[in-house]
Write an enzyme that holds these catalytic residues in place. Structure first.
Site, PDB file in Angstrom:
ATOM      1  N   HIS A  30      38.150  33.244  31.064  1.00  0.00           N
ATOM      2  CA  HIS A  30      38.143  34.399  31.622  1.00  0.00           C
ATOM      3  C   HIS A  30      38.410  34.162  33.260  1.00  0.00           C
ATOM      4  O   HIS A  30      37.527  33.745  34.000  1.00  0.00           O
ATOM      5  CB  HIS A  30      36.482  34.877  32.085  1.00  0.00           C
ATOM      6  CG  HIS A  30      36.292  36.460  32.571  1.00  0.00           C
ATOM      7  ND1 HIS A  30      36.903  38.141  31.719  1.00  0.00           N
ATOM      8  CD2 HIS A  30      35.890  37.074  33.905  1.00  0.00           C
ATOM      9  CE1 HIS A  30      36.454  37.938  32.448  1.00  0.00           C
ATOM     10  NE2 HIS A  30      36.207  38.386  33.186  1.00  0.00           N
ATOM     11  N   SER A  87      39.099  42.065  35.068  1.00  0.00           N
ATOM     12  CA  SER A  87      38.316  41.905  34.320  1.00  0.00           C
ATOM     13  C   SER A  87      37.429  43.358  34.696  1.00  0.00           C
ATOM     14  O   SER A  87      38.053  44.527  34.425  1.00  0.00           O
ATOM     15  CB  SER A  87      37.279  41.015  34.753  1.00  0.00           C
ATOM     16  OG  SER A  87      35.803  40.682  34.432  1.00  0.00           O
ATOM     17  N   LYS A  91      39.328  47.303  33.863  1.00  0.00           N
ATOM     18  CA  LYS A  91      39.222  48.124  33.724  1.00  0.00           C
ATOM     19  C   LYS A  91      39.134  49.123  34.858  1.00  0.00           C
ATOM     20  O   LYS A  91      39.923  50.751  34.264  1.00  0.00           O
ATOM     21  CB  LYS A  91      37.500  48.775  33.660  1.00  0.00           C
ATOM     22  CG  LYS A  91      37.028  47.161  32.779  1.00  0.00           C
ATOM     23  CD  LYS A  91      35.512  47.567  32.786  1.00  0.00           C
ATOM     24  CE  LYS A  91      34.367  45.712  33.021  1.00  0.00           C
ATOM     25  NZ  LYS A  91      34.660  45.362  31.637  1.00  0.00           N
ATOM     26  N   TRP A 109      33.387  37.330  24.835  1.00  0.00           N
ATOM     27  CA  TRP A 109      32.701  38.023  25.827  1.00  0.00           C
ATOM     28  C   TRP A 109      33.311  39.708  25.685  1.00  0.00           C
ATOM     29  O   TRP A 109      33.684  40.391  25.831  1.00  0.00           O
ATOM     30  CB  TRP A 109      32.466  37.665  27.086  1.00  0.00           C
ATOM     31  CG  TRP A 109      31.131  38.298  27.913  1.00  0.00           C
ATOM     32  CD1 TRP A 109      31.853  38.612  29.248  1.00  0.00           C
ATOM     33  CD2 TRP A 109      30.307  39.141  27.592  1.00  0.00           C
ATOM     34  NE1 TRP A 109      30.976  40.196  30.031  1.00  0.00           N
ATOM     35  CE2 TRP A 109      29.476  40.045  28.427  1.00  0.00           C
ATOM     36  CE3 TRP A 109      29.672  39.070  26.528  1.00  0.00           C
ATOM     37  CZ2 TRP A 109      28.406  40.630  28.661  1.00  0.00           C
ATOM     38  CZ3 TRP A 109      28.336  39.563  26.451  1.00  0.00           C
ATOM     39  CH2 TRP A 109      27.651  40.773  27.000  1.00  0.00           C
TER      40      TRP A 109
HETATM   41  C1  GTR Z   1      31.181  40.466  33.819  1.00  0.00           C
HETATM   42  C2  GTR Z   1      31.226  42.023  32.770  1.00  0.00           C
HETATM   43  C3  GTR Z   1      32.236  42.452  32.354  1.00  0.00           C
HETATM   44  C4  GTR Z   1      33.342  42.131  33.496  1.00  0.00           C
HETATM   45  C5  GTR Z   1      33.136  40.961  34.481  1.00  0.00           C
HETATM   46  C6  GTR Z   1      33.982  40.791  35.620  1.00  0.00           C
HETATM   47  O1  GTR Z   1      29.501  40.126  33.987  1.00  0.00           O
HETATM   48  O2  GTR Z   1      30.018  42.001  31.626  1.00  0.00           O
HETATM   49  O3  GTR Z   1      32.472  43.488  31.917  1.00  0.00           O
HETATM   50  O4  GTR Z   1      33.977  43.126  33.551  1.00  0.00           O
HETATM   51  O5  GTR Z   1      31.571  40.359  34.351  1.00  0.00           O
HETATM   52  O6  GTR Z   1      34.187  41.922  35.840  1.00  0.00           O
HETATM   53  O7  GTR Z   1      34.570  39.196  35.833  1.00  0.00           O
END
Ligand code: GTR
Length: 424
Positions: A404, A263, A267, A354
């Site tokens: 996720h 996540s 990045k 997302w």
């Molecule tokens: C979310 C964010 C994502 C992702 C995620 C995470 O809130 O919008 O870009 O990075 O968190 O890190 O779990």
């Protein structure tokens, strides 16, 4: 009366979108046509045909765009200002199968200190094992239920998951995230693991007075200037600093190092892998917007949404691309191409819309011409594969069932991908 007026003003502001989050699009048909910036054309129009010209001319240009306009410049790692302390070591961890080592990297400047705690497990029966290196969200104690793991001091409330946001680390959070870190399995497969709490390097909040940033301020400076580093670059800096010490460790100096992140930390792993070519392989899991996903698709989370929710992740310059992706001199296929010719793995999840799974796939697909310059195979099909049908070319990709998260299935792919490509 005052309350009523405040309420009225707030409603007006919300309805005209001053505070409101832009609505995400989840409709593939509604994506506006876009043109990606050209990977193999220099900004002066010259075409790139060889790996050599890519490295000498185009790669530095793209890297510079990213530093200037997206993640921000970060200082070179300065070894002279860091020292390392072995805090704890055991050669009989995990029922005798592993060496556990905890080191504290201490960064010092102007009388202030920052401590980065690294937790390492290595298989007992492999010399110089390949090592997965990655940040965790909740402290090193959260990755495995092991009472010997030292709790960090730099704990701050973290908004990533409300189920474990109790401020400081407690005994309760030991092992809370172990399902994402199948350490015994990783060790059993002959790999090591090194993990770090990302808040040790920069707490995840829109505040530049803490973490590593202030160590590099000029006199009177209070926050990074427009082109300087946001938090993702700070976390990338941390990974390179940790790598300096892993490479120097007597148990690891002949090991390969595989960056891993989920996540926001996915990045980070892509950006850190682009910056630091000493990482032999890079894995991004569900990295989404600002990770592997193409910005210009504007599917799920967008530049505008991420800039509003997490203004500290990117640099100040990046704010001008909210609702203005077409003006970006780069898109995320270029971030992935910066990792070439090293193997890179992009993992998506079906229900993680997302993060735009298709956009993540296309990030890899459009990066592939650079891999081809090196005689390597990237993602060859413009259509993404079916769910649970991984591709293990030098660019690897899978989309699995579920949401996720980091699952055992993900780790099985990472391990077999690493086995296949580490010695390429
Ligand atoms: C979310 C964010 C994502 C992702 C995620 C995470 O809130 O919008 O870009 O990075 O968190 O890190 O779990």
């Amino acid at each position: 009366m005052i309350l009523l007026v405040t309420f009225l003003f707030a409603s007006i502001f919300f309805s005209i979108g001053v505070f409101a989050q832009p609505e995400p699009n989840y409709n593939e048909e509604a994506i506006e046509p876009y043109v990606l910036p050209e990977l193999l054309t220099l900004s002066n129009g010259e075409k790139i045909h060889t790996a050599e010209d890519w490295e000498l001319k185009r790669r530095p240009e793209i890297l510079d765009f990213y530093k200037n306009e997206v993640y921000g410049y970060h200082p070179e790692t300065i070894l002279q200002r860091t020292s390392v302390k072995v805090v704890e070591e055991s050669d009989s961890a995990l029922n005798g199968h592993a060496i556990r080592k905890q080191i504290a990297i201490i960064y010092e400047s102007n009388g202030i200190q920052l401590t980065i705690n690294v937790l390492i497990y290595l298989p007992n029966d492999v010399t110089f094992p390949p090592v997965f290196v990655g940040y965790n969200f909740y402290g090193n104690q959260s990755v495995i239920n092991d009472p010997n793991i030292v709790l960090t001091d730099s704990w701050v409330q973290n908004n990533a998951d409300s189920s474990i946001t109790e401020h400081r680390v407690t005994e309760d959070s030991r092992g809370k995230r172990s399902h994402r870190w199948p350490i015994e399995k990783i060790i059993g497969e002959g790999f090591g693991i090194a993990t770090i709490y990302y808040g040790d390097v920069d707490p995840d909040r829109n505040d530049f007075t803490d973490g590593i940033h202030p160590f590099f301020y000029e006199d009177g400076q209070e926050k990074p200037s427009n082109h300087e580093w946001g938090s993702i670059s700070a976390w990338a800096w941390g990974l390179s600093t940790v790598l300096d010490f892993l490479k120097a460790d007597e148990l690891l100096h002949d090991s390969s190092f595989i960056l891993f992140g989920h996540s926001r930390l996915g990045k980070t792993s892509l950006w850190a892998g682009a910056l630091d070519t000493r990482f032999d392989m890079v894995i991004s899991n569900d990295s989404g917007c600002g990770g592997a996903a193409i910005f210009r698709r504007k599917y799920g989370e967008t530049a505008a949404i991420i800039n509003q929710s997490f203004p500290h992740w990117f640099n100040k310059n990046f704010k001008k691309y909210s609702h203005n992706e077409n003006a970006l001199p780069v898109d995320q296929h270029m971030l992935i191409a910066l990792i070439a010719p090293r193997p890179v793995y992009i993992a998506s999840a079906e229900d993680d819309r997302w993060a735009d799974p298709k956009g993540e796939y296309l990030g890899g697909y459009y990066a592939s011409p650079v891999y081809e310059l090196y005689g390597k195979t990237g993602l060859t099909n413009s259509v993404m594969p079916a769910t649970n049908e991984p591709i293990h070319h030098t660019i690897g990709y899978h989309i699995r069932t579920g949401g996720h998260d980091v699952t055992e299935y993900d780790w099985e792919q990472f391990i077999s991908f690493a086995r296949k490509h580490l010695n390429d």
